[in-house]
Design an enzyme around this catalytic site. Structure first.
Site, PDB file in Angstrom:
ATOM      1  N   ALA A  71       5.531 -33.419  36.474  1.00 17.38           N
ATOM      2  CA  ALA A  71       6.170 -34.353  37.396  1.00 17.38           C
ATOM      3  C   ALA A  71       6.781 -35.546  36.677  1.00 17.38           C
ATOM      4  CB  ALA A  71       5.167 -34.833  38.435  1.00 17.38           C
ATOM      5  N   THR A  72       6.206 -35.970  35.558  1.00 18.87           N
ATOM      6  CA  THR A  72       6.784 -37.097  34.831  1.00 18.87           C
ATOM      7  C   THR A  72       8.201 -36.776  34.381  1.00 18.87           C
ATOM      8  OG1 THR A  72       4.654 -37.980  34.092  1.00 18.87           O
ATOM      9  CG2 THR A  72       6.582 -38.529  32.766  1.00 18.87           C
ATOM     10  N   GLN A 180       0.844 -35.930  43.751  1.00 20.20           N
ATOM     11  CA  GLN A 180      -0.483 -35.888  44.370  1.00 20.20           C
ATOM     12  C   GLN A 180      -0.522 -35.054  45.650  1.00 20.20           C
ATOM     13  OE1 GLN A 180      -3.422 -36.789  43.383  1.00 20.20           O
ATOM     14  NE2 GLN A 180      -2.827 -37.880  41.536  1.00 20.20           N
ATOM     15  N   HIS A 202      -0.710 -29.048  37.266  1.00 24.29           N
ATOM     16  CA  HIS A 202      -2.104 -29.374  36.941  1.00 24.29           C
ATOM     17  C   HIS A 202      -2.797 -30.196  38.023  1.00 24.29           C
ATOM     18  CE1 HIS A 202      -2.040 -33.691  35.633  1.00 24.29           C
ATOM     19  NE2 HIS A 202      -0.740 -33.448  35.575  1.00 24.29           N
ATOM     20  N   THR A 242      13.390 -22.454  26.134  1.00 22.22           N
ATOM     21  CA  THR A 242      12.777 -21.169  26.488  1.00 22.22           C
ATOM     22  C   THR A 242      11.692 -21.360  27.533  1.00 22.22           C
ATOM     23  OG1 THR A 242      13.213 -20.333  24.260  1.00 22.22           O
ATOM     24  CG2 THR A 242      11.547 -19.170  25.567  1.00 22.22           C
ATOM     25  N   CYS A 327      -2.814 -42.325  33.479  1.00 21.87           N
ATOM     26  CA  CYS A 327      -1.671 -42.596  32.613  1.00 21.87           C
ATOM     27  C   CYS A 327      -1.707 -43.983  31.999  1.00 21.87           C
ATOM     28  CB  CYS A 327      -0.366 -42.409  33.391  1.00 21.87           C
ATOM     29  SG  CYS A 327      -0.159 -40.733  34.002  1.00 21.87           S
TER      30      CYS A 327
END
Length: 379
Positions: A71-72, A180, A202, A242, A327
């Site tokens: 997501a970052t 989230q 994740h 890739t 983070c």
């Protein structure tokens, strides 16, 4: 090992996901871009299946899914990728909230350094932005509106569906950081007026290192994004490289499980929340953010008079928890989320975040409460 109660930071692999990833590592090791042999064809089919599964959670078209490392990266592509369009059109205004994740706030700081104007809206003690305040801040020269689906520290859900409704007749691109809430709060992300959705595998019991930016068509056009990196035509030219086939396969299975097991997962997470609050009933504490609407698996709580660092040390052998976003935890600083909710410094310093999952076994809530009580009695 202590019991893991930090699912808002990352989740363990679901058994079905692990099995699929390992199988793909062995069987689908071909390059999905290799069109001349069966190995490439099988890898491409695996990627297409994963793309369809990820899209299905938000009722999008598989072609809308741009795979990223998480997501970052997806947030960076959504925000920085619109800079050229803003410059070209003269629309250089952005509306967002003060409680966004740093994966949104920091790219916006970069845009500000390039001459864009960003309006940061406060949320107040509830932790929830009002849709009306977002819409009132939108101007004719607004290029982007960015509002997270669910806050990563408090679990409070933001009114993205109401914002989407209000933007129906405006040209601004609507971006949602759904790291989230994706796979947990299903309906709002299916709103067709949400143009860009950033997600991570994740956070839904999938592998780390893979996520997506979902870029919907509005009419016949998508958001006019420019790539951040170059070197290939993969992902519609927006994210060359890739394809990590095993990770994508795992992401796809994790997305499928979100739909298949949604009700059961929600019920289990609500059950654990009730147990926690019952155990804490005799303690002196405050919950940060309104109780509804919110994600069932996140509890941001301040135990009065107890410093969060001291509490985490006391509970270290029992449970693994945090006192803020993973983070920013390497260099601890006061939570920008809680600070922007106008909470007192003492309350911010006392806050810990407990977050669990549907596979979390029995939690020793009574023992946790007893240790908190012991610390409070020392104050």
């Amino acid at each position: 090992m202590p019991l893991y109660l930090d699912h808002a930071a990352t989740t363990p692999l679901a058994p079905e996901v692990r099995e699929a990833v390992v199988k793909a590592l062995d069987d689908d090791f071909g390059n999905a871009g290799s069109r001349t042999h069966e190995f490439g064809s099988r890898a491409k089919q695996a990627v297409q299946a994963a793309r369809a599964a990820v899209a299905s959670v938000v009722a999008a078209d598989p072609a809308d899914v741009i795979f990223t490392s998480g997501a970052t990266e997806a947030n960076n592509l959504a925000l920085l990728g619109m800079a050229a369009e803003g410059t070209r059109t003269g629309k250089r205004h952005i509306v967002t909230t003060a409680i966004e994740h740093k994966a949104v706030l920091e790219p916006l700081c970069v845009l500000q350094s390039r001459g864009f104007e960003v309006t940061y809206l406060p949320v107040g003690p509830s932790g929830r932005i009002s849709a009306s305040s977002v819409l009132e801040a939108v101007r004719e020269d607004t290029l982007l509106v960015s509002v997270m689906q669910a806050n990563n520290e408090t679990g409070v859900l933001q009114p993205i569906d109401a914002v989407a409704d209000g933007l129906a007749d405006h040209h601004a691109i609507f971006h949602v950081d759904a790291a989230q809430g994706y796979g947990k709060d299903l309906v709002p992300l299916r709103h067709p007026r949400i143009d860009l959705i950033a997600v991570s595998a994740h956070k839904i019991f999938g592998p780390k290192g893979v996520g997506a930016l979902i870029s919907r068509r509005r009419g016949y056009a998508r958001a006019p994004l420019e790539p951040l990196i170059y070197g290939g035509g993969q992902e519609r030219g927006l994210r060359p490289g890739t394809a990590p086939v095993p990770l994508l396969v795992g992401f796809g299975v994790a997305a499928q499980l979100c739909l298949r097991d949604h009700d059961k997962r929600l019920q289990r997470c609500e059950e654990l929340r009730r147990e926690a609050l019952e155990a804490f009933g005799a303690l002196d504490f405050d919950i940060n953010g309104i109780d509804e609407p919110r994600l069932a698996h996140i509890l941001s709580v301040a135990f009065r008079g107890v410093d969060s660092e001291a509490l985490m040390l006391s509970l270290k052998d029992l449970i693994a928890i945090s006192n803020g976003s993973a983070c920013t935890s390497a260099n601890y600083e006061a939570s920008h989320v809680l600070t922007n909710m106008a909470l007192s410094a003492d309350r911010v310093a006392a806050t810990v975040r407990l977050s669990w999952g549907p596979l979390t076994p029995m939690v020793p809530w009574a023992e946790i409460a007893a240790r908190v009580s012991s610390l409070q009695s020392e104050c």
